[in-house]
Design a protein around this motif. Structure first.
Motif, PDB file in Angstrom:
ATOM      1  N   SER A  57      -7.813   1.808   3.252  1.00 44.88           N
ATOM      2  CA  SER A  57      -6.649   2.450   3.878  1.00 44.88           C
ATOM      3  C   SER A  57      -5.617   1.406   4.291  1.00 44.88           C
ATOM      4  O   SER A  57      -4.414   1.560   4.026  1.00 44.88           O
ATOM      5  CB  SER A  57      -7.084   3.264   5.105  1.00 44.88           C
ATOM      6  OG  SER A  57      -7.994   4.265   4.759  1.00 44.88           O
ATOM      7  N   ILE A  58      -6.082   0.341   4.943  1.00 42.93           N
ATOM      8  CA  ILE A  58      -5.170  -0.703   5.397  1.00 42.93           C
ATOM      9  C   ILE A  58      -4.486  -1.373   4.213  1.00 42.93           C
ATOM     10  O   ILE A  58      -3.250  -1.505   4.170  1.00 42.93           O
ATOM     11  CB  ILE A  58      -5.927  -1.751   6.245  1.00 42.93           C
ATOM     12  CG1 ILE A  58      -6.503  -1.107   7.515  1.00 42.93           C
ATOM     13  CG2 ILE A  58      -5.013  -2.911   6.603  1.00 42.93           C
ATOM     14  CD1 ILE A  58      -5.478  -0.598   8.474  1.00 42.93           C
ATOM     15  N   LEU A  59      -5.264  -1.783   3.234  1.00 41.57           N
ATOM     16  CA  LEU A  59      -4.703  -2.483   2.071  1.00 41.57           C
ATOM     17  C   LEU A  59      -3.749  -1.585   1.289  1.00 41.57           C
ATOM     18  O   LEU A  59      -2.645  -2.005   0.905  1.00 41.57           O
ATOM     19  CB  LEU A  59      -5.821  -2.973   1.157  1.00 41.57           C
ATOM     20  CG  LEU A  59      -6.719  -4.082   1.709  1.00 41.57           C
ATOM     21  CD1 LEU A  59      -7.840  -4.406   0.727  1.00 41.57           C
ATOM     22  CD2 LEU A  59      -5.907  -5.341   2.003  1.00 41.57           C
ATOM     23  N   GLY A  60      -4.157  -0.343   1.045  1.00 42.02           N
ATOM     24  CA  GLY A  60      -3.337   0.562   0.245  1.00 42.02           C
ATOM     25  C   GLY A  60      -2.018   0.895   0.908  1.00 42.02           C
ATOM     26  O   GLY A  60      -0.956   0.838   0.270  1.00 42.02           O
ATOM     27  N   ASN A  61      -2.043   1.227   2.187  1.00 46.23           N
ATOM     28  CA  ASN A  61      -0.811   1.636   2.862  1.00 46.23           C
ATOM     29  C   ASN A  61       0.126   0.454   3.102  1.00 46.23           C
ATOM     30  O   ASN A  61       1.345   0.612   3.005  1.00 46.23           O
ATOM     31  CB  ASN A  61      -1.154   2.320   4.190  1.00 46.23           C
ATOM     32  CG  ASN A  61      -1.720   3.715   3.983  1.00 46.23           C
ATOM     33  OD1 ASN A  61      -1.061   4.608   3.490  1.00 46.23           O
ATOM     34  ND2 ASN A  61      -2.984   3.908   4.356  1.00 46.23           N
ATOM     35  N   ALA A 269      -6.436  17.463   0.863  1.00 46.67           N
ATOM     36  CA  ALA A 269      -7.358  16.525   1.502  1.00 46.67           C
ATOM     37  C   ALA A 269      -7.088  16.411   3.001  1.00 46.67           C
ATOM     38  O   ALA A 269      -7.997  16.089   3.780  1.00 46.67           O
ATOM     39  CB  ALA A 269      -7.250  15.148   0.852  1.00 46.67           C
ATOM     40  N   PHE A 270      -5.862  16.691   3.408  1.00 44.78           N
ATOM     41  CA  PHE A 270      -5.515  16.625   4.833  1.00 44.78           C
ATOM     42  C   PHE A 270      -5.821  17.931   5.549  1.00 44.78           C
ATOM     43  O   PHE A 270      -6.437  17.946   6.625  1.00 44.78           O
ATOM     44  CB  PHE A 270      -4.032  16.283   4.987  1.00 44.78           C
ATOM     45  CG  PHE A 270      -3.544  16.292   6.413  1.00 44.78           C
ATOM     46  CD1 PHE A 270      -3.838  15.242   7.262  1.00 44.78           C
ATOM     47  CD2 PHE A 270      -2.798  17.355   6.903  1.00 44.78           C
ATOM     48  CE1 PHE A 270      -3.404  15.247   8.578  1.00 44.78           C
ATOM     49  CE2 PHE A 270      -2.351  17.373   8.207  1.00 44.78           C
ATOM     50  CZ  PHE A 270      -2.653  16.311   9.060  1.00 44.78           C
ATOM     51  N   PRO A 304      -5.919   8.885   4.814  1.00 44.06           N
ATOM     52  CA  PRO A 304      -5.289   7.558   4.792  1.00 44.06           C
ATOM     53  C   PRO A 304      -5.740   6.681   3.638  1.00 44.06           C
ATOM     54  O   PRO A 304      -4.983   5.808   3.194  1.00 44.06           O
ATOM     55  CB  PRO A 304      -5.728   6.952   6.141  1.00 44.06           C
ATOM     56  CG  PRO A 304      -5.950   8.113   7.023  1.00 44.06           C
ATOM     57  CD  PRO A 304      -6.532   9.172   6.131  1.00 44.06           C
ATOM     58  N   MET A 305      -6.968   6.892   3.138  1.00 41.50           N
ATOM     59  CA  MET A 305      -7.420   6.123   1.983  1.00 41.50           C
ATOM     60  C   MET A 305      -6.901   6.726   0.680  1.00 41.50           C
ATOM     61  O   MET A 305      -6.475   6.004  -0.238  1.00 41.50           O
ATOM     62  CB  MET A 305      -8.946   6.078   1.954  1.00 41.50           C
ATOM     63  CG  MET A 305      -9.504   5.272   0.774  1.00 41.50           C
ATOM     64  SD  MET A 305     -11.267   5.492   0.502  1.00 41.50           S
ATOM     65  CE  MET A 305     -11.313   7.162  -0.150  1.00 41.50           C
ATOM     66  N   LEU A 306      -6.906   8.069   0.590  1.00 44.23           N
ATOM     67  CA  LEU A 306      -6.530   8.734  -0.661  1.00 44.23           C
ATOM     68  C   LEU A 306      -5.030   8.687  -0.930  1.00 44.23           C
ATOM     69  O   LEU A 306      -4.613   8.564  -2.084  1.00 44.23           O
ATOM     70  CB  LEU A 306      -6.995  10.189  -0.642  1.00 44.23           C
ATOM     71  CG  LEU A 306      -8.487  10.449  -0.818  1.00 44.23           C
ATOM     72  CD1 LEU A 306      -8.761  11.944  -0.802  1.00 44.23           C
ATOM     73  CD2 LEU A 306      -8.991   9.838  -2.121  1.00 44.23           C
ATOM     74  N   ASN A 307      -4.218   8.798   0.123  1.00 41.59           N
ATOM     75  CA  ASN A 307      -2.765   8.906  -0.092  1.00 41.59           C
ATOM     76  C   ASN A 307      -2.182   7.737  -0.877  1.00 41.59           C
ATOM     77  O   ASN A 307      -1.478   7.953  -1.870  1.00 41.59           O
ATOM     78  CB  ASN A 307      -2.049   9.069   1.248  1.00 41.59           C
ATOM     79  CG  ASN A 307      -2.288  10.431   1.866  1.00 41.59           C
ATOM     80  OD1 ASN A 307      -2.598  11.393   1.173  1.00 41.59           O
ATOM     81  ND2 ASN A 307      -2.161  10.522   3.175  1.00 41.59           N
ATOM     82  N   PRO A 308      -2.444   6.472  -0.496  1.00 41.98           N
ATOM     83  CA  PRO A 308      -1.884   5.375  -1.310  1.00 41.98           C
ATOM     84  C   PRO A 308      -2.461   5.318  -2.713  1.00 41.98           C
ATOM     85  O   PRO A 308      -1.761   4.933  -3.660  1.00 41.98           O
ATOM     86  CB  PRO A 308      -2.241   4.121  -0.512  1.00 41.98           C
ATOM     87  CG  PRO A 308      -3.343   4.522   0.395  1.00 41.98           C
ATOM     88  CD  PRO A 308      -3.130   5.970   0.700  1.00 41.98           C
TER      89      PRO A 308
END
Length: 328
Positions: A57-61, A269-270, A304-308
């Motif tokens: 999540s951190i890396l992707g966003n 997913a949300f 948060p992980m899937l969105n990016p």
């Protein structure tokens, strides 16, 4: 001064709360978060996918924010909303995961009363903000597909700014009563929260007072925010689907549907885990507690992980910039 102690037993774990740990208004100085009740023996194993999810999540966003900021060609409404979504996801992940991991790894269950209410505010306000961002992105897709020639004149920078401010203010202001109401209640029964983070209903259920105001306000919030947003998103995508099926060629239909499909995946997913968690709190007495808590965690961790990943893979402009960035 005479002190009394209350023996609390959750599962096989006894907890004690002394009168000296409460304030003058019967607020406990700390709450105890149990993590995932019933699965304490598996906490270390559960923490592994949670930690991986948080890192992704951190890396992707951050990658999404970095790419959009560096590339002027991506300074458009869709990518502005995508940056808002990435920022919101970073806040949601960071406000919950570090404390969860400390529970799973270090058995650090205590959380300060004020810190718990602060976490509760951030979780619910940014969840409302994320819901509003999905609505704004659905509006952007509707204008881009149904009125492509007028997109730049309808969604100007000024309009996008006003929409963004409205989304943030709505989420921030409507959730303010949550911590204020929770602070007013006396907590004389227990300070043990059978959850892995400070969720609103899970906290106020511990109060030894009438919590109807909080319960009704929470229900009103769900109707006002979630139901309204889902309705407007559904209307937008109904019009989008009509426009897609009216396109002249099959390739154009598939390309446009693929773009909208990625948006729908993020939206589902949300909303699906969040609605499950909300309904379980009120009507799911027969649902196993550990399953409920797991779904509540998925609601905050999975989007948060899937969105990016979804937007990075399905959006050609971002995908090309990511490949270019790593190829260098």
């Amino acid at each position: 001064m005479h002190e009394t102690q209350l023996l609390l037993r959750v599962g096989n774990l006894p907890y004690f709360m002394s009168d000296s740990n409460t304030t003058e208004r019967n607020h406990p100085s700390t709450f105890l978060l149990l993590g995932i009740p019933g699965l304490e023996a598996a906490h270390v194993w559960i923490s592994i996918p949670f930690c991986i999810t948080y890192i992704l999540s951190i890396l992707g966003n951050i990658t999404i924010l970095f790419i959009v900021k560096r590339d002027p060609s991506l300074h458009e409404p869709m990518y502005y909303f995508l940056c808002m979504l990435a920022t919101t996801d970073l806040v949601l992940s960071t406000s919950t995961l570090p404390k969860m991991l400390s529970i799973f790894w270090l058995n650090s269950r205590e959380i300060n009363f004020s810190a718990c209410l602060t976490q509760m505010y951030f979780i619910h306000s940014f969840s409302a903000i994320e819901s509003g961002i999905f609505m704004a992105m659905a509006l952007d897709r509707y204008v881009a597909i149904c009125h492509p020639l007028r997109h730049s004149t309808i969604l100007t920078n000024s309009v996008v700014t006003k929409i963004s401010l409205a989304v943030v203010l709505r989420g921030g202001v409507l959730v303010i009563p949550y911590p204020f109401l929770a602070r007013r209640y006396p907590y004389c029964r227990t300070n043990v929260i059978p959850h892995s983070y400070c969720e609103h209903i899970a906290i106020v259920k511990l109060a030894c007072a009438d919590i109807q105001v909080s319960s009704y306000y929470s229900l009103s919030m769900a109707i006002l925010v979630t139901v309204m947003d889902v309705f407007l998103i559904s209307v937008s995508y109904t019009q989008i689907l009509k426009a897609i099926f009216g396109l002249p060629t099959k390739d154009a239909r598939l390309k446009t549907f693929g773009t909208c499909g990625s948006h729908l995946c993020s939206i589902l997913a949300f909303y699906i885990p969040s609605l499950f968690s909300f309904l379980t709190h009120r009507f799911g007495q027969n649902v196993a507690l550990h399953f409920h808590i797991l779904m509540a965690n998925i609601y905050l961790l999975l989007p948060p992980m899937l969105n990016p990943i979804i937007y990075g893979v399905k959006t050609k402009q971002i995908r090309d910039r990511i490949f270019r960035l790593f190829s260098r």
